[in-house]
Scaffold this motif. Structure first.
Motif, PDB file in Angstrom:
ATOM      1  N   CYS A  62      -1.685   2.296  -5.483  1.00 17.67           N
ATOM      2  CA  CYS A  62      -1.034   1.294  -4.615  1.00 17.67           C
ATOM      3  C   CYS A  62      -0.372   0.190  -5.439  1.00 17.67           C
ATOM      4  O   CYS A  62      -0.916  -0.255  -6.458  1.00 17.67           O
ATOM      5  N   HIS A  99       0.810  -1.225   0.000  1.00 15.41           N
ATOM      6  CA  HIS A  99       0.000   0.000   0.000  1.00 15.41           C
ATOM      7  C   HIS A  99       0.839   1.270   0.000  1.00 15.41           C
ATOM      8  O   HIS A  99       0.414   2.298   0.532  1.00 15.41           O
ATOM      9  N   CYS A 120      -7.996  -0.286  -0.522  1.00 17.81           N
ATOM     10  CA  CYS A 120      -7.795   0.518   0.686  1.00 17.81           C
ATOM     11  C   CYS A 120      -8.277   1.956   0.498  1.00 17.81           C
ATOM     12  O   CYS A 120      -8.307   2.735   1.446  1.00 17.81           O
ATOM     13  N   CYS A 162      -7.349   1.540  -5.143  1.00 24.27           N
ATOM     14  CA  CYS A 162      -7.068   0.257  -4.504  1.00 24.27           C
ATOM     15  C   CYS A 162      -8.203  -0.049  -3.511  1.00 24.27           C
ATOM     16  O   CYS A 162      -8.970   0.840  -3.146  1.00 24.27           O
TER      17      CYS A 162
HETATM   18 ZN   LIG Z   1      -3.933   0.218  -1.175  1.00 31.10          ZN
END
Ligand SMILES: [Zn+2]
Length: 309
Positions: free
Chosen positions: A180, A162, A175, A173
């Motif tokens: 990332c 990440h 996240c 991503c």
């Molecule tokens: Zn990520």
């Protein structure tokens, strides 16, 4: 005889190994992970597995148990949240310690303990400092410096998946961040990029004849000199290689060990990684070795035990 146990706790399976004090593996087995009731069965289940193993053999004494956990673990072995195990505000070291009060108990993040496993018994044996990068469904990382896991103040050290080095990214991503490494260099990232490339141009590729595509297919095609597959892996590995150069400039490990399912691609992965890694180094003749990890799925279980050995 004193025995030491390593438990790699996955979301579906517990992988348990019994070791001598010299770190030799005596036995290994698996059991299901029961994550119901906020993951409250997991620690008692581990205790039962170990007790059952010891039953009927009074000469065997458990001396240490180490756990690998699929989420951030702080240096005291505390888990604030672990989605895969349903744990919140949980202290697995303390809980397992109640079951085995005379044992040394430890816990670490699964990628970090896998790095320790590779460092002690696998590809990192000959090195002082090493970083393990696992390329599978996602990308994990773990750092070992002078024999010790570098977990960091918040359990985030080594999270190479990440860091945001993909300047071409146009989709977020999982996240929520843009660019990332995980989003492009993971197995699913590689397949996504390949599909985009197939749609965008008409270049011949063996991949076009496949009904469903896996990262392995793409590595196999690249090994067979398939131009589009080679180009795909080059594009996908560049942001990861940049991340490795970042980590080199941060703590300068002697070796990067590449594990996870995609590492079976061997040179089809290592070559673009080495090329782009060199391009992004400050001193190009001082780079780390980049090699394939050796222990496969056992790395986590072995490293889990190494925490208490
Ligand atoms: Zn990520």
């Amino acid at each position: 005889m004193a025995l030491y146990f390593g438990v790699d706790i996955g979301g579906t399976q517990l992988k348990i190994g019994a070791f001598t004090k010299d770190g030799a593996l005596v036995d290994k087995w698996t059991a299901d992970t029961d994550i119901s009731n906020a993951g409250s069965h997991i620690i008692p289940d581990i205790a039962n597995e170990i007790r059952q193993y010891l039953t009927g053999n009074g000469e065997l004494q458990p001396a240490g148990i180490g756990m690998g956990i699929p989420g951030p673990v702080d240096r005291y072995g505390y888990v604030r949240t672990c989605v895969n195990l349903n744990w919140n505000d949980f202290y697995p070291v303390k809980e397992l310690g109640k079951e085995f009060p005379d044992c040394r108990i430890a816990a670490g993040n699964d990628a970090n303990v896998a790095a320790l496993g590779e460092y002690v018994q696998g590809a990192g044996k000959e090195y002082e400092s090493a970083m393990l990068i696992t390329i599978g469904t996602g990308i994990g990382g773990g750092i070992v410096l002078d024999g010790k896991i570098l977990a960091g103040a918040h359990g985030l050290a080594g999270e190479i998946g990440h860091i945001t080095t993909d300047s071409s990214a146009h989709e977020c991503c999982s996240c929520g961040n843009l660019g990332c490494v995980d989003h492009i260099a993971s197995a699913s990232g590689i397949v996504r990029v390949m599909k985009e490339m197939l749609a965008e141009n008409t270049t011949d590729s063996i991949i076009r004849s496949l009904e469903s595509i896996t990262a392995k297919d793409i590595c196999d095609a690249a090994r067979g000199e398939d131009e589009l597959a080679i180009k795909c892996l080059d594009i996908c590995m560049e942001p990861l290689a940049k991340g490795m150069a970042f980590f080199t400039h941060a703590f300068d490990p002697e070796v990067f060990m590449i594990g996870g399912g995609v590492s079976k691609g061997g040179d089809t992965i290592l070559e673009p990684l080495r090329k782009h890694y060199q391009e992004n180094l400050f001193l190009t003749d001082r780079g780390a070795d980049i090699i394939v990890a050796e222990l496969g799925n056992d790395a986590g279980m072995i490293g889990a035990a190494m925490q208490v050995l």
